[in-house]
Scaffold this motif. Sequence first.
Motif, PDB file in Angstrom:
ATOM      1  N   GLY A  96       0.815  -1.216   0.000  1.00  0.00           N
ATOM      2  CA  GLY A  96       0.000   0.000   0.000  1.00  0.00           C
ATOM      3  C   GLY A  96       0.846   1.262   0.000  1.00  0.00           C
ATOM      4  N   PRO A  97       0.209   2.431   0.066  1.00  0.00           N
ATOM      5  CA  PRO A  97       0.931   3.709   0.042  1.00  0.00           C
ATOM      6  C   PRO A  97       1.586   4.030   1.381  1.00  0.00           C
ATOM      7  N   LEU A  98       2.704   4.742   1.321  1.00  0.00           N
ATOM      8  CA  LEU A  98       3.385   5.201   2.533  1.00  0.00           C
ATOM      9  C   LEU A  98       4.004   6.561   2.234  1.00  0.00           C
ATOM     10  N   ALA A  99       3.492   7.605   2.879  1.00  0.00           N
ATOM     11  CA  ALA A  99       4.007   8.965   2.709  1.00  0.00           C
ATOM     12  C   ALA A  99       5.014   9.248   3.821  1.00  0.00           C
ATOM     13  N   ILE A 100       6.282   9.403   3.449  1.00  0.00           N
ATOM     14  CA  ILE A 100       7.365   9.609   4.413  1.00  0.00           C
ATOM     15  C   ILE A 100       7.847  11.049   4.340  1.00  0.00           C
ATOM     16  N   GLY A 101       7.797  11.743   5.457  1.00  0.00           N
ATOM     17  CA  GLY A 101       8.377  13.068   5.539  1.00  0.00           C
ATOM     18  C   GLY A 101       9.789  12.983   6.080  1.00  0.00           C
ATOM     19  N   CYS A 102      10.585  14.008   5.799  1.00  0.00           N
ATOM     20  CA  CYS A 102      11.943  14.034   6.345  1.00  0.00           C
ATOM     21  C   CYS A 102      12.374  15.478   6.546  1.00  0.00           C
ATOM     22  N   LEU A 103      13.046  15.735   7.631  1.00  0.00           N
ATOM     23  CA  LEU A 103      13.529  17.079   7.929  1.00  0.00           C
ATOM     24  C   LEU A 103      14.539  17.508   6.867  1.00  0.00           C
ATOM     25  N   LEU A 104      14.369  18.737   6.366  1.00  0.00           N
ATOM     26  CA  LEU A 104      15.241  19.268   5.323  1.00  0.00           C
ATOM     27  C   LEU A 104      16.721  19.181   5.702  1.00  0.00           C
ATOM     28  N   LEU A 146       1.098  12.982   5.934  1.00  0.00           N
ATOM     29  CA  LEU A 146       2.275  12.154   6.140  1.00  0.00           C
ATOM     30  C   LEU A 146       1.898  10.991   7.041  1.00  0.00           C
ATOM     31  N   ASP A 147       2.413   9.807   6.727  1.00  0.00           N
ATOM     32  CA  ASP A 147       2.204   8.653   7.595  1.00  0.00           C
ATOM     33  C   ASP A 147       3.239   8.613   8.708  1.00  0.00           C
ATOM     34  N   ILE A 148       4.451   9.039   8.387  1.00  0.00           N
ATOM     35  CA  ILE A 148       5.564   8.973   9.328  1.00  0.00           C
ATOM     36  C   ILE A 148       6.636   9.926   8.836  1.00  0.00           C
ATOM     37  N   ALA A 149       7.519  10.369   9.731  1.00  0.00           N
ATOM     38  CA  ALA A 149       8.567  11.302   9.317  1.00  0.00           C
ATOM     39  C   ALA A 149       9.845  11.040  10.099  1.00  0.00           C
ATOM     40  N   LEU A 150      10.970  11.202   9.410  1.00  0.00           N
ATOM     41  CA  LEU A 150      12.279  11.183  10.036  1.00  0.00           C
ATOM     42  C   LEU A 150      12.621  12.618  10.425  1.00  0.00           C
ATOM     43  N   THR A 151      12.901  12.842  11.709  1.00  0.00           N
ATOM     44  CA  THR A 151      13.155  14.204  12.155  1.00  0.00           C
ATOM     45  C   THR A 151      13.921  14.195  13.467  1.00  0.00           C
ATOM     46  N   TYR A 152      14.113  15.376  14.040  1.00  0.00           N
ATOM     47  CA  TYR A 152      14.745  15.525  15.342  1.00  0.00           C
ATOM     48  C   TYR A 152      13.684  15.733  16.428  1.00  0.00           C
ATOM     49  N   ARG A 272      18.353  14.218  19.223  1.00  0.00           N
ATOM     50  CA  ARG A 272      17.880  12.843  19.007  1.00  0.00           C
ATOM     51  C   ARG A 272      17.168  12.776  17.671  1.00  0.00           C
ATOM     52  N   MET A 273      17.674  11.919  16.790  1.00  0.00           N
ATOM     53  CA  MET A 273      17.006  11.678  15.521  1.00  0.00           C
ATOM     54  C   MET A 273      16.076  10.488  15.692  1.00  0.00           C
ATOM     55  N   GLY A 274      14.895  10.595  15.083  1.00  0.00           N
ATOM     56  CA  GLY A 274      13.961   9.486  15.213  1.00  0.00           C
ATOM     57  C   GLY A 274      12.804   9.592  14.253  1.00  0.00           C
ATOM     58  N   LEU A 275      11.755   8.888  14.567  1.00  0.00           N
ATOM     59  CA  LEU A 275      10.570   8.787  13.726  1.00  0.00           C
ATOM     60  C   LEU A 275       9.383   9.407  14.449  1.00  0.00           C
ATOM     61  N   LEU A 276       8.671  10.270  13.743  1.00  0.00           N
ATOM     62  CA  LEU A 276       7.502  10.945  14.295  1.00  0.00           C
ATOM     63  C   LEU A 276       6.255  10.444  13.594  1.00  0.00           C
ATOM     64  N   MET A 277       5.207  10.192  14.385  1.00  0.00           N
ATOM     65  CA  MET A 277       3.969   9.644  13.819  1.00  0.00           C
ATOM     66  C   MET A 277       2.813   9.950  14.752  1.00  0.00           C
ATOM     67  N   ALA A 278       1.610   9.682  14.278  1.00  0.00           N
ATOM     68  CA  ALA A 278       0.432   9.785  15.134  1.00  0.00           C
ATOM     69  C   ALA A 278       0.466   8.662  16.165  1.00  0.00           C
TER      70      ALA A 278
END
Length: 320
Positions: A96-104, A146-152, A272-278
Amino acid sequence: MPVRYTLRQLEYFVAVGEAGSIALASEKVNVSSPSISAAIAQLEQEFGLPLFVRQHAQGLALTQAGRVMLEQARTVLREADRLMDIAGDISGQVRGPLAIGCLLTFAQVVLPAVRRGFEDRYPDVNVRQIELDQAAIFSGIRRAELDIALTYNLDIPADLRFVTLAELPPYALVAEGHPLADLPEVTVKDLREHPMVLLDLPFSAEYFLSFFHEAGIKPNVAERTRDMAVMRSLVANGYGYSIANIRPVNDQSPDGKTLKFIPLKGDLRPMRMGLLMAPDSENSITIRSFVEHCAELVEDGALPGLNAAPQGQATGLAAG
């Protein structure tokens, strides 16, 4: 009463509503402009409402009805995606679809490798990536864009879930000929008299400047940029030092000059780098699999510039 419109038509409608142009929407969804125009016309006929005002010089503008219908169309499409999640959970298949965000700040270093490995592992997942600043990531998660994002872990709101992957201590970035270039480590006091090139992104800038504020020092901010690559080139060309957390894969600026990376000494909070989600996102097998994939990459040392998190944190046991 039978439904006489399709999810594809709704997808085209949302793309045009967000882009404000059929031509731009055509590029986004990779479908011809006439096909999108026909879909919009069919939706307007079916709903009996004008969705857009045609402005020849300025593209398309949503009508009041169009704005209301756009929000509902997004909801319908999100629920349709959720059906794929449910089917995957039942069948045990990651798809299925997965929308991934990432910090610039670090998207160029981290995201392509993460995505490549995940898509190779799960070819039935349709990944879409978006590079954003921190504030836009928060909004994207909340709006289910976004489903999930890599960020700080920068000012993470209480209504979102953060899973730590790695802790990244700060370092000073200087040109090869900088007066501090040969030091094994530096403090904010050592940096005080030198011009600074500030990576001026929301939340990131506040984090870097906090080192000086806590020490009662005013930094000499000479240049500001919102682009990591531009920051590195400014530093390499002698416009000042900068501070960062993620280490690039080599010591070259984008224009080929040598940079030096010096550990920043002191009682300074690491990023801390990690994954952000609902909060309930990991109910989806696809999102859960992506979290596990990222944790494995970090623990295996497969991503340059990252330090492995303490045992247990990368598996979803740590929240920010």
